[in-house]
Each structure stands twice: as C-alpha cells, then as structure tokens.
Design a protein around this motif. Structure first.
Motif, PDB file in Angstrom:
ATOM      1  N   ILE A 166      42.264 -24.728  12.912  1.00  0.00           N
ATOM      2  CA  ILE A 166      41.283 -23.973  13.720  1.00  0.00           C
ATOM      3  C   ILE A 166      40.257 -23.357  12.777  1.00  0.00           C
ATOM      4  CG2 ILE A 166      42.535 -21.745  13.767  1.00  0.00           C
ATOM      5  CD1 ILE A 166      41.879 -21.692  16.849  1.00  0.00           C
ATOM      6  N   GLY A 167      39.104 -22.980  13.315  1.00  0.00           N
ATOM      7  CA  GLY A 167      38.049 -22.373  12.484  1.00  0.00           C
ATOM      8  C   GLY A 167      37.630 -23.354  11.409  1.00  0.00           C
ATOM      9  N   GLY A 168      37.596 -22.887  10.180  1.00  0.00           N
ATOM     10  CA  GLY A 168      37.170 -23.741   9.077  1.00  0.00           C
ATOM     11  C   GLY A 168      38.098 -24.915   8.839  1.00  0.00           C
ATOM     12  N   SER A 169      39.311 -24.834   9.341  1.00  0.00           N
ATOM     13  CA  SER A 169      40.252 -25.946   9.161  1.00  0.00           C
ATOM     14  C   SER A 169      40.143 -26.957  10.296  1.00  0.00           C
ATOM     15  CB  SER A 169      41.684 -25.389   9.077  1.00  0.00           C
ATOM     16  OG  SER A 169      41.773 -24.502   7.982  1.00  0.00           O
ATOM     17  N   GLY A 215      37.438 -20.404   4.185  1.00  0.00           N
ATOM     18  CA  GLY A 215      37.750 -21.336   5.274  1.00  0.00           C
ATOM     19  C   GLY A 215      36.532 -22.098   5.770  1.00  0.00           C
ATOM     20  N   GLN A 261      35.779 -11.948   6.347  1.00  0.00           N
ATOM     21  CA  GLN A 261      35.687 -12.005   7.820  1.00  0.00           C
ATOM     22  C   GLN A 261      36.679 -11.022   8.413  1.00  0.00           C
ATOM     23  OE1 GLN A 261      36.247 -15.105   6.052  1.00  0.00           O
ATOM     24  NE2 GLN A 261      38.385 -14.469   5.891  1.00  0.00           N
ATOM     25  N   LYS A 272      43.480 -10.328  16.132  1.00  0.00           N
ATOM     26  CA  LYS A 272      44.743 -10.993  15.767  1.00  0.00           C
ATOM     27  C   LYS A 272      45.891  -9.991  15.834  1.00  0.00           C
ATOM     28  CE  LYS A 272      42.949 -14.272  12.331  1.00  0.00           C
ATOM     29  NZ  LYS A 272      42.956 -14.612  10.916  1.00  0.00           N
ATOM     30  N   THR A 306      47.526 -22.448  14.972  1.00  0.00           N
ATOM     31  CA  THR A 306      47.827 -23.695  14.261  1.00  0.00           C
ATOM     32  C   THR A 306      49.333 -23.898  14.164  1.00  0.00           C
ATOM     33  OG1 THR A 306      45.769 -23.524  13.053  1.00  0.00           O
ATOM     34  CG2 THR A 306      47.482 -24.904  12.054  1.00  0.00           C
ATOM     35  N   LYS A 353      44.511 -22.974   5.700  1.00  0.00           N
ATOM     36  CA  LYS A 353      44.422 -22.388   4.358  1.00  0.00           C
ATOM     37  C   LYS A 353      45.616 -21.457   4.117  1.00  0.00           C
ATOM     38  CE  LYS A 353      41.595 -19.387   1.512  1.00  0.00           C
ATOM     39  NZ  LYS A 353      40.361 -18.623   1.336  1.00  0.00           N
ATOM     40  N   THR A 354      45.853 -20.580   5.073  1.00  0.00           N
ATOM     41  CA  THR A 354      46.902 -19.571   4.899  1.00  0.00           C
ATOM     42  C   THR A 354      48.274 -20.064   5.347  1.00  0.00           C
ATOM     43  OG1 THR A 354      46.373 -18.787   7.108  1.00  0.00           O
ATOM     44  CG2 THR A 354      45.312 -17.649   5.257  1.00  0.00           C
ATOM     45  N   PHE A 355      48.289 -21.007   6.237  1.00  0.00           N
ATOM     46  CA  PHE A 355      49.497 -21.486   6.916  1.00  0.00           C
ATOM     47  C   PHE A 355      50.223 -20.339   7.625  1.00  0.00           C
ATOM     48  CE2 PHE A 355      52.578 -24.898   7.657  1.00  0.00           C
ATOM     49  CZ  PHE A 355      51.736 -25.996   7.625  1.00  0.00           C
TER      50      PHE A 355
HETATM   51  O1  F6P Z   1      40.309 -16.206  11.989  1.00  0.00           O
HETATM   52  C1  F6P Z   1      39.283 -16.643  11.172  1.00  0.00           C
HETATM   53  C2  F6P Z   1      39.785 -17.554  10.111  1.00  0.00           C
HETATM   54  O2  F6P Z   1      40.380 -16.825   9.105  1.00  0.00           O
HETATM   55  C3  F6P Z   1      38.672 -18.424   9.557  1.00  0.00           C
HETATM   56  O3  F6P Z   1      37.928 -17.811   8.601  1.00  0.00           O
HETATM   57  C4  F6P Z   1      39.432 -19.610   9.121  1.00  0.00           C
HETATM   58  O4  F6P Z   1      38.586 -20.711   8.908  1.00  0.00           O
HETATM   59  C5  F6P Z   1      40.368 -19.796  10.272  1.00  0.00           C
HETATM   60  O5  F6P Z   1      40.735 -18.474  10.627  1.00  0.00           O
HETATM   61  C6  F6P Z   1      41.586 -20.625  10.016  1.00  0.00           C
HETATM   62  O6  F6P Z   1      42.369 -20.101   8.993  1.00  0.00           O
HETATM   63  P1  F6P Z   1      43.490 -20.965   8.314  1.00  0.00           P
HETATM   64  O7  F6P Z   1      42.848 -22.155   7.697  1.00  0.00           O
HETATM   65  O8  F6P Z   1      44.120 -20.063   7.305  1.00  0.00           O
HETATM   66  O9  F6P Z   1      44.467 -21.385   9.373  1.00  0.00           O
END
Ligand code: F6P
Length: 557
Positions: free
Chosen positions: A159-162, A274, A512, A519, A220, A213-215
């Motif tokens: 989601i988002g950048g991913s 992200g 961000q 959240k 996700t 990115k964070t998992f």
């Molecule tokens: O909630 C915003 C955000 O942190 C974005 O900046 C990021 O792209 C997205 O969530 C997804 O985050 P992640 O790749 O850690 O799942």
C-alpha cells in the motif's frame, strides 16, 4: 532557519505581483513574439513549455522578470545547498534522523555515495542484480509453481509507496509488459480487493509479492495473511509457500516471522522513503513486467533527470522551474490546487502516484525547526487523463471560480498508432491549454451567437453563461514516446519539484507523521468494534457509530 516570507526575494515578489496584477496572459503573448522560445526547457527527453504562465519578462532587468525573481527566491532559500546535501547523503530527513538517498538507487555502478562512511552503491546494484535475475527466471518460465507450472500471474500486496509506484509504472508501460505475465495489485484492506483478485488467478500459477518497507503495515499484513490462507486452501502444502511468496522489505525479521524464507526476500534501506521506493526492490513487479533491460532504461532516464537537477543552473533547471511556478501560484496568487492532466491513457494512475509524492511530502505546517509555517504549503494535487477529463471536471477549470494551474502531459508519438487518434489527442491537449489561456470574451460570444442567427434577447440571456474568463495558466510537458526512460525522467522531474518546494517553504518533505494518528486510533477503534460491549470512551459521534455498527452487524458478544 529561513522563513520564506522573511527573504528579500519574497517581498520583491509581492511587490512584483501587485505591479503586474493586471497583465493578462494574452497580452504577454501579443507583446512578446519570443515568449515561447524564452519560456521553455528540455532535459532528459522531457520538454516543458511554461510560457502560458503568469510570468512577465522584462528587458529592463530582474525587477520586471517574474522567473528571475523566483530564481532569486530559490537561491536565497538555499535550494542548491539543500539539493547537494540530499545527493551526498546529508540528513535531509531530520525528524527521522536519516538521509533520503533515493537518488543513489539510480546511480551507475561505479558511483560512490556514502552513508555513515560506507559506499552504498555496491549493495544497491547487488540487490538490483538479484531482482533482475529472479525476474528473468520468472519471465522465462524457469521458476515453477508447486505443480510444476510456470507463473502466469503476479499479485503485489502493498500500500502507499509499496503499491502506487509499481502500479502506476506497470500501467504506464503496458505496451512493454511480458505476454504471459498478468500483473495485479492488492492494496486496500477492504476484502473485496483481494477476493476479486484471487477470483482472477489460480494458486498453481500465481506469485505473491508482499511489499512493505516496514512489514508492519496493518492492511498489507492482513492481505498477505489472507492470500496465504487462500493459497493453502488449494492443494498446496506449507513448504510450497516458498515457490509462491516473496517479500520486499527492510525488515528481515518480520518477513521471516511471517513465514517467508529470507532467501526469497529483496531488501532495501531505511534511507529510501516509501514514496520514493519505486527505484528499489519495490520495483520488482515492474522488473517482472517490463523486464530487466527496460527497468534499467527507466533508471537511466531517472538518473539523467537527477544529473540535470544537480548540474543545470537554477535559471534553466526544469524541476526548479516547476516548483517555482507552484510557489508563485500558491503563495502569491492564491491558488490552492494543482491539476495533473495526462493526455496518455496509460498514465491514468500518474495523478494518484503524484498525490502521494506531493501531498505526503509537502502536506506540512511546521518548519524544519518545528515552528509554525505562516504561508501556504503543498497544494492539493488531483487529476485524471484527458480527453476524458474534458467531459467531466474541465468545466470547473474553464469557468469555475477557482484558478487551477494545470500540467498537461502528452507524448508526441503514440505507442499504439491508430488512424488519426493521436492527432486528435494532441489537438485536444493543445486546444485545452489555449482555451484556458485565451478564454472567450462577452463580445466574442455575442458575435458568434449573432452570426448563428440568435436573437438579441437570447444572446443577452446567455452571454454570461457562454463567456470564458481565460487567463488560466498551464504547463505543457511533452516526451517523444512514453517509454521506460521517458517515464523515469518524468517521475524524477516531479520528485525534485516537490523537494525544491519543500526547500523554499523550509519544511520536512521526507517524513509523514500526519498518517500516524489515524493508524493509532484505528487500533483502539478496532478493539472496541470487536469487543462486543457498548462503547462510551470516544466522542459521541464515534461512540454512536461504533455502537450502531455493532448492533446492526449483530456481532454483540
Ligand atoms: O502510511 C503511510 C506510509 O507509511 C507510506 O509512507 C508508505 O509508503 C506506506 O505507508 C506503506 O508502508 P510500508 O511500505 O512500510 O508498508
């Protein structure tokens, strides 16, 4: 700290705005035959006509030259120093104590870019080579599913950048996609997104990419868990997960905990934001779709725009010019939104991609030192492709009360030549920017209606409705063809535009924090939603919504 409104160029621009308020765009063109040639630029395969903007040019010197005054503002804001700091690994994301080095992701193999004293480029290319080798195995049919069949469907869960970058890029480059592989993107936690996607694919031939990115992202992980359950409901065994699930993340521990072998994980680094991660392993769906060679072309187009941003003087620097125009309209001419109108059907997700890039970066109201910003910052970005937009929202940009600076984006050549379609597309694109600028005066409307035999009474009844104010600004951005290199350069044009705006506003574009509160609250609200008790701990509206949902959904404990 440099508050933008305290800079000498800011006051000079305010005075200049007041002095030039009555000058219309059409007057500027009529009085200056060289305007189109002067107010344009080209770099990395991207051409921009920015002559249809409220920029006066003056032989008399900088005081009458809007662009020169804006460049002066960029200089006084330290744009060049901040840019150089970003490219060399400076801590340009101070609230997370990090560099922001997405530019290193498209640097050539022999570049030397340091984070904490270590050159990060070899590791970047190592991951890129692994991503490409993996993609080659899937594309060639060598990578087999648990029943020995080649992969036919890729489902990216993120989601988002991913999500937005790979989704936008694979749509934008659809003509370059592999014939056998179908790409799907599941982002929304709404179960409908995953369910409808799974209906279109089969467990034996589907590869899931869990991209985070964070998992730790709730949506996700929920989608990834449900996808794995769906997969295991087939004849597949747990050991088969390794053939059908790969991960892209910075968090190897969480990936392993989820049950994906870290041999099937492609990593990246915390200094890749992200919304800037498309160039990292997050681009895996793109590499799978368009192939390693085309992805490398995309990186080279991106790098070419990086070089332009670093090397071109501010006066002829395309991302800087676009940023300065946004500052001009947002801070001096009262505009609050910015329209992205791609005349390229394949770019239909580009406005959504730019929404995250722009609004997550520059939707800020404190300076870098935490003090309140007293000027407007990032405008609302929105858009949909033309020509569809002409039959929907364009009414407002032509005759509404808001002035909305617009970026028209169009390739000169089509990837799908079909009769005269592309001439029609180009003609519509150019005509819209002309119409926005020229408008139609009441006298023109009267003359037109009179020539059509309309009665004087009817003309006066309708003249106001049929008048166009005009004087509405736009950029027109063209590329030869929207191929991988052109797309790479186009994306980076906007990345650096956003960075330059933030540098002028003295805000932090790479964090961000604004997404965190929702959240946090969602976790508490979820606990109350599934708790089965009457809820009283929130405000009356949230309590009421929760209690009503619990009652109506019949899930009381
Ligand atoms: O909630 C915003 C955000 O942190 C974005 O900046 C990021 O792209 C997205 O969530 C997804 O985050 P992640 O790749 O850690 O799942």
């Amino acid at each position: 700290m440099s508050r933008p409104e305290d800079l000498p160029a800011w006051s000079a621009l305010e005075a200049h705005r007041d002095a030039t308020a009555d000058v219309s765009l059409t007057t500027l063109f009529e009085s200056d035959p060289g305007r189109f040639d002067a107010l344009q630029g080209e770099a990395a395969g991207i051409f921009i006509d920015f002559s249809k903007n409220h920029l006066t040019r003056s032989a008399a010197g900088a005081a009458g030259d809007t662009h020169a005054l804006l460049v002066q503002l960029a200089r006084e804001s330290g744009v060049e120093e901040k840019r150089d700091s970003m490219f060399s690994g400076g801590i340009v994301n101070p609230t997370e104590h990090r560099p922001s080095l997405h530019t290193a992701l498209r640097a050539p193999r022999d570049a030397d870019i340091r984070v904490d004293g270590d050159n990060v480029v070899p590791a970047i290319h190592e991951v890129l080579d692994r991503v490409c080798a993996f993609a080659d195995r899937v594309r060639s049919g060598e990578w087999l599913g648990f029943t020995g069949k080649p992969i036919t469907d890729i489902v990216n869960i993120g989601i988002g950048g991913s999500d937005l970058g790979p989704l936008m890029a694979t749509e934008a480059l659809a003509p370059f996609l592999h014939d056998r592989l179908n790409l799907h993107f599941v982002s929304n936690v709404d179960g409908s997104h995953l369910v409808s996607t799974c209906k279109r694919v089969g467990p034996e031939t589907t590869l899931f990419i869990i991209a985070s990115k964070t998992f730790t992202t709730q949506e996700t992980l929920a989608n990834a868990r449900s996808a794995r359950e769906w997969f295991l409901e087939s004849k597949a065994q747990t050991a088969d997960v390794a053939k059908h699930f790969v991960a892209v993340s910075t968090n190897a521990e969480a990936v392993a905990e989820f049950g994906i072998d870290t041999d099937n994980m492609f990593g990246f680094w915390d200094w890749v934001g992200g919304r800037y991660s498309l160039w990292s392993a997050i681009g895996l769906p793109v590499v799978l779709g368009i192939g390693p060679e085309n992805f490398r072309q995309m990186l080279s187009g991106a790098h070419a725009m990086d070089r332009h941003f670093v090397e071109a003087p501010l006066e002829s620097n395309l991302p800087v010019t676009l940023a300065l125009l946004t500052v001009w309209y947002t801070n001096f001419l009262g505009c609050t939104s910015h329209l992205i109108a791609p005349y390229d059907q394949y770019l239909h997700r580009f406005p959504a991609y730019l929404q995250q890039l722009t609004m997550e970066s520059n939707g800020k109201s404190v300076h870098l030192d935490g003090s309140r910003v007293d000027v407007e910052t990032g405008p609302i970005v929105w858009g949909e492709p033309g020509t569809n937009g002409q039959h929907a929202y364009f009414q407002l940009i032509h005759q509404g009360t808001h002035v909305i600076p617009t970026d028209f984006i169009v390739p000169l050549e089509s990837l799908n030549p079909l009769g005269d379609h592309h001439e029609l597309l180009l003609a519509n694109c150019f005509a819209q920017s002309e119409a926005l600028m020229r408008g139609k005066s009441p006298d023109e409307v009267r003359a037109e209606m009179a020539a059509a035999g309309t009665s004087a009474e009817e003309i006066e009844r309708l003249v106001g409705h049929r008048t166009f104010p005009g004087d509405r600004p736009s950029n027109t951005i063209t590329v030869q063809r929207m191929d991988p290199a052109a797309l790479g350069a186009l994306i980076v044009l906007y990345e650096h535009k956003v960075f330059t705006e933030a540098a002028i506003w003295d805000i932090a574009p790479f964090d961000q924090w604004g997404v965190e509160l929702g959240k946090q609250l969602a976790k508490a609200v979820l606990a109350d939603l599934v708790g089965g008790r009457t809820v009283t701990s929130h405000d009356a509206s949230t309590n009421g919504l929760l209690n009503r949902a619990t009652q109506k959904r019949n899930i009381q404990a």
